[in-house]
Design a protein around this motif. Structure first.
Motif, PDB file in Angstrom:
ATOM      1  N   GLN A 191     -33.270  -2.952  -7.831  1.00 54.04           N
ATOM      2  CA  GLN A 191     -33.934  -4.097  -7.221  1.00 54.04           C
ATOM      3  C   GLN A 191     -33.155  -4.435  -5.952  1.00 54.04           C
ATOM      4  O   GLN A 191     -31.926  -4.416  -5.943  1.00 54.04           O
ATOM      5  N   ALA A 192     -33.879  -4.732  -4.882  1.00 55.61           N
ATOM      6  CA  ALA A 192     -33.260  -5.163  -3.628  1.00 55.61           C
ATOM      7  C   ALA A 192     -33.738  -6.573  -3.331  1.00 55.61           C
ATOM      8  O   ALA A 192     -34.937  -6.858  -3.400  1.00 55.61           O
ATOM      9  N   ILE A 193     -32.803  -7.450  -3.015  1.00 52.10           N
ATOM     10  CA  ILE A 193     -33.142  -8.811  -2.642  1.00 52.10           C
ATOM     11  C   ILE A 193     -32.766  -8.997  -1.185  1.00 52.10           C
ATOM     12  O   ILE A 193     -31.618  -8.774  -0.800  1.00 52.10           O
ATOM     13  N   VAL A 194     -33.744  -9.370  -0.381  1.00 51.54           N
ATOM     14  CA  VAL A 194     -33.546  -9.588   1.049  1.00 51.54           C
ATOM     15  C   VAL A 194     -33.484 -11.093   1.276  1.00 51.54           C
ATOM     16  O   VAL A 194     -34.451 -11.809   0.996  1.00 51.54           O
ATOM     17  N   ALA A 195     -32.342 -11.560   1.769  1.00 47.81           N
ATOM     18  CA  ALA A 195     -32.149 -12.991   2.006  1.00 47.81           C
ATOM     19  C   ALA A 195     -32.072 -13.243   3.507  1.00 47.81           C
ATOM     20  O   ALA A 195     -31.417 -12.502   4.241  1.00 47.81           O
ATOM     21  N   ARG A 196     -32.742 -14.281   3.934  1.00 46.73           N
ATOM     22  CA  ARG A 196     -32.765 -14.613   5.361  1.00 46.73           C
ATOM     23  C   ARG A 196     -31.405 -15.080   5.849  1.00 46.73           C
ATOM     24  O   ARG A 196     -30.717 -15.844   5.187  1.00 46.73           O
ATOM     25  N   THR A 197     -31.055 -14.621   7.044  1.00 47.11           N
ATOM     26  CA  THR A 197     -29.797 -15.016   7.675  1.00 47.11           C
ATOM     27  C   THR A 197     -30.019 -16.050   8.770  1.00 47.11           C
ATOM     28  O   THR A 197     -29.052 -16.556   9.335  1.00 47.11           O
ATOM     29  N   ASP A 198     -31.270 -16.368   9.062  1.00 45.92           N
ATOM     30  CA  ASP A 198     -31.585 -17.220  10.217  1.00 45.92           C
ATOM     31  C   ASP A 198     -31.893 -18.668   9.861  1.00 45.92           C
ATOM     32  O   ASP A 198     -32.271 -19.439  10.729  1.00 45.92           O
TER      33      ASP A 198
ATOM     34  N   SER B 261     -34.843 -12.545  -7.745  1.00 39.72           N
ATOM     35  CA  SER B 261     -34.625 -11.482  -8.716  1.00 39.72           C
ATOM     36  C   SER B 261     -35.460 -11.698  -9.972  1.00 39.72           C
ATOM     37  O   SER B 261     -36.181 -10.795 -10.423  1.00 39.72           O
ATOM     38  N   LEU B 262     -35.389 -12.886 -10.539  1.00 41.39           N
ATOM     39  CA  LEU B 262     -36.126 -13.169 -11.763  1.00 41.39           C
ATOM     40  C   LEU B 262     -37.636 -13.133 -11.543  1.00 41.39           C
ATOM     41  O   LEU B 262     -38.387 -12.585 -12.363  1.00 41.39           O
ATOM     42  N   SER B 263     -38.087 -13.677 -10.426  1.00 40.22           N
ATOM     43  CA  SER B 263     -39.533 -13.712 -10.154  1.00 40.22           C
ATOM     44  C   SER B 263     -40.123 -12.312 -10.028  1.00 40.22           C
ATOM     45  O   SER B 263     -41.203 -12.037 -10.558  1.00 40.22           O
ATOM     46  N   ALA B 264     -39.437 -11.415  -9.327  1.00 42.58           N
ATOM     47  CA  ALA B 264     -39.937 -10.045  -9.187  1.00 42.58           C
ATOM     48  C   ALA B 264     -39.856  -9.304 -10.516  1.00 42.58           C
ATOM     49  O   ALA B 264     -40.762  -8.539 -10.864  1.00 42.58           O
TER      50      ALA B 264
ATOM     51  N   ASP C 234     -46.231  -4.184  -1.647  1.00 40.41           N
ATOM     52  CA  ASP C 234     -47.554  -4.293  -2.273  1.00 40.41           C
ATOM     53  C   ASP C 234     -48.345  -3.003  -2.109  1.00 40.41           C
ATOM     54  O   ASP C 234     -48.968  -2.520  -3.059  1.00 40.41           O
ATOM     55  N   SER C 235     -48.314  -2.436  -0.912  1.00 36.71           N
ATOM     56  CA  SER C 235     -49.088  -1.223  -0.638  1.00 36.71           C
ATOM     57  C   SER C 235     -48.595  -0.030  -1.454  1.00 36.71           C
ATOM     58  O   SER C 235     -49.348   0.901  -1.704  1.00 36.71           O
ATOM     59  N   LYS C 236     -47.325  -0.071  -1.877  1.00 39.24           N
ATOM     60  CA  LYS C 236     -46.744   1.010  -2.678  1.00 39.24           C
ATOM     61  C   LYS C 236     -46.764   0.686  -4.173  1.00 39.24           C
ATOM     62  O   LYS C 236     -46.249   1.452  -4.988  1.00 39.24           O
ATOM     63  N   GLY C 237     -47.327  -0.470  -4.522  1.00 29.52           N
ATOM     64  CA  GLY C 237     -47.407  -0.850  -5.921  1.00 29.52           C
ATOM     65  C   GLY C 237     -46.085  -1.279  -6.530  1.00 29.52           C
ATOM     66  O   GLY C 237     -45.903  -1.200  -7.744  1.00 29.52           O
ATOM     67  N   ILE C 238     -45.167  -1.748  -5.699  1.00 26.63           N
ATOM     68  CA  ILE C 238     -43.842  -2.164  -6.177  1.00 26.63           C
ATOM     69  C   ILE C 238     -43.857  -3.669  -6.422  1.00 26.63           C
ATOM     70  O   ILE C 238     -44.233  -4.436  -5.527  1.00 26.63           O
ATOM     71  N   PRO C 239     -43.425  -4.109  -7.606  1.00 24.76           N
ATOM     72  CA  PRO C 239     -43.368  -5.552  -7.844  1.00 24.76           C
ATOM     73  C   PRO C 239     -42.428  -6.219  -6.851  1.00 24.76           C
ATOM     74  O   PRO C 239     -41.372  -5.666  -6.522  1.00 24.76           O
ATOM     75  N   ASN C 240     -42.836  -7.380  -6.354  1.00 24.95           N
ATOM     76  CA  ASN C 240     -41.997  -8.092  -5.394  1.00 24.95           C
ATOM     77  C   ASN C 240     -42.336  -9.570  -5.463  1.00 24.95           C
ATOM     78  O   ASN C 240     -43.378  -9.957  -5.976  1.00 24.95           O
ATOM     79  N   ALA C 241     -41.418 -10.382  -4.948  1.00 24.57           N
ATOM     80  CA  ALA C 241     -41.616 -11.831  -4.989  1.00 24.57           C
ATOM     81  C   ALA C 241     -40.995 -12.477  -3.763  1.00 24.57           C
ATOM     82  O   ALA C 241     -39.806 -12.291  -3.493  1.00 24.57           O
TER      83      ALA C 241
ATOM     84  N   VAL D 271     -39.498 -19.989   3.532  1.00 26.42           N
ATOM     85  CA  VAL D 271     -39.313 -18.698   2.866  1.00 26.42           C
ATOM     86  C   VAL D 271     -37.839 -18.321   2.999  1.00 26.42           C
ATOM     87  O   VAL D 271     -37.298 -18.275   4.104  1.00 26.42           O
ATOM     88  N   THR D 272     -37.191 -18.088   1.863  1.00 26.65           N
ATOM     89  CA  THR D 272     -35.747 -17.835   1.868  1.00 26.65           C
ATOM     90  C   THR D 272     -35.361 -16.420   1.474  1.00 26.65           C
ATOM     91  O   THR D 272     -34.345 -15.905   1.933  1.00 26.65           O
ATOM     92  N   ALA D 273     -36.137 -15.790   0.589  1.00 25.40           N
ATOM     93  CA  ALA D 273     -35.734 -14.490   0.054  1.00 25.40           C
ATOM     94  C   ALA D 273     -36.951 -13.716  -0.443  1.00 25.40           C
ATOM     95  O   ALA D 273     -38.001 -14.289  -0.732  1.00 25.40           O
ATOM     96  N   LEU D 274     -36.747 -12.420  -0.545  1.00 25.45           N
ATOM     97  CA  LEU D 274     -37.744 -11.504  -1.095  1.00 25.45           C
ATOM     98  C   LEU D 274     -37.027 -10.534  -2.011  1.00 25.45           C
ATOM     99  O   LEU D 274     -36.026  -9.931  -1.611  1.00 25.45           O
ATOM    100  N   ALA D 275     -37.517 -10.381  -3.222  1.00 23.21           N
ATOM    101  CA  ALA D 275     -37.007  -9.341  -4.117  1.00 23.21           C
ATOM    102  C   ALA D 275     -38.039  -8.226  -4.187  1.00 23.21           C
ATOM    103  O   ALA D 275     -39.237  -8.480  -4.292  1.00 23.21           O
ATOM    104  N   VAL D 276     -37.557  -6.994  -4.119  1.00 23.55           N
ATOM    105  CA  VAL D 276     -38.397  -5.795  -4.218  1.00 23.55           C
ATOM    106  C   VAL D 276     -37.897  -4.996  -5.416  1.00 23.55           C
ATOM    107  O   VAL D 276     -36.751  -4.584  -5.453  1.00 23.55           O
ATOM    108  N   GLY D 277     -38.780  -4.803  -6.391  1.00 26.05           N
ATOM    109  CA  GLY D 277     -38.409  -4.115  -7.612  1.00 26.05           C
ATOM    110  C   GLY D 277     -38.134  -5.109  -8.715  1.00 26.05           C
ATOM    111  O   GLY D 277     -38.242  -6.322  -8.484  1.00 26.05           O
ATOM    112  N   PRO D 278     -37.864  -4.621  -9.889  1.00 23.49           N
ATOM    113  CA  PRO D 278     -37.311  -3.310 -10.200  1.00 23.49           C
ATOM    114  C   PRO D 278     -38.349  -2.192 -10.115  1.00 23.49           C
ATOM    115  O   PRO D 278     -39.487  -2.352 -10.529  1.00 23.49           O
ATOM    116  N   ALA D 279     -37.867  -1.084  -9.560  1.00 25.75           N
ATOM    117  CA  ALA D 279     -38.680   0.120  -9.428  1.00 25.75           C
ATOM    118  C   ALA D 279     -37.725   1.293  -9.231  1.00 25.75           C
ATOM    119  O   ALA D 279     -36.505   1.103  -9.099  1.00 25.75           O
TER     120      ALA D 279
END
Length: 112
Positions: free
Chosen positions: A3-10, A26-29, A67-74, A89-97
Motif C-alpha cells: 500500500q502506498a499513501i501519498v500525503a500532501r506537502t503543500d 490506509s484504513l479507508s483503502a 481507479d482505471s487499473k482497478g486498484i482500491p484507493n481512498a 484533501v490531505t492524503a491518498l492511499a493506493v492499495g493494498p494490491a
C-alpha cells in the motif's frame, strides 16, 4: 502486496495531523479492497510506504489512475476541526494490491 499513501506537502500539516491523515487513508483503502487482497496484505506484513504529494490535483489524478487499473484507493478530506479548512484533501492511499500495480501509480514519487 503493498500500500502506498501519498500525503500532501503543500498544506502545512503538523506531524500529528500528518500521521492521523495517513492512518485514515490506509484504513479507508484497506476497507475498499476485496477480502483476498486484505488477507494477503495482512499475512504479508501490511507493507506500506508514505510518499510526498505536491497538490490536491496530483492526488486526484493518481486516484483516477488507480481507479482505471482497478486498484482500491481512498482520498481523504479533513473534517476541519484543527489545522485545516473543512474538506481539504490531505492524503491518498493506493492499495493494498500487488506491489508492481501500486508502483505503476506511485512509483515516481519520493519517500516522505
Amino acid at each position: 502486496m503493498k500500500q502506498a499513501i501519498v500525503a500532501r506537502t503543500d498544506v502545512g500539516m503538523g506531524q500529528g495531523k500528518l500521521a492521523a491523515q495517513v492512518a485514515h487513508a490506509s484504513l479507508s483503502a484497506y476497507e475498499k479492497a476485496d477480502r483476498r487482497a486484505q488477507d494477503r496484505w495482512k499475512q504479508g506484513g501490511q507493507k506500506k510506504v508514505v510518499l510526498k504529494g505536491e497538490s490536491e490535483r496530483q492526488l486526484h489524478e493518481l486516484s483516477e489512475i488507480a481507479d482505471s487499473k482497478g486498484i482500491p484507493n481512498a482520498l481523504i478530506r479533513d473534517a476541519g476541526h484543527t489545522q485545516l479548512e473543512p474538506g481539504t484533501v490531505t492524503a491518498l492511499a493506493v492499495g493494498p494490491a500487488e506491489e508492481d500495480l501500486v508502483d505503476r501509480v506511485t512509483g515516481d514519487l519520493s519517500l516522505f
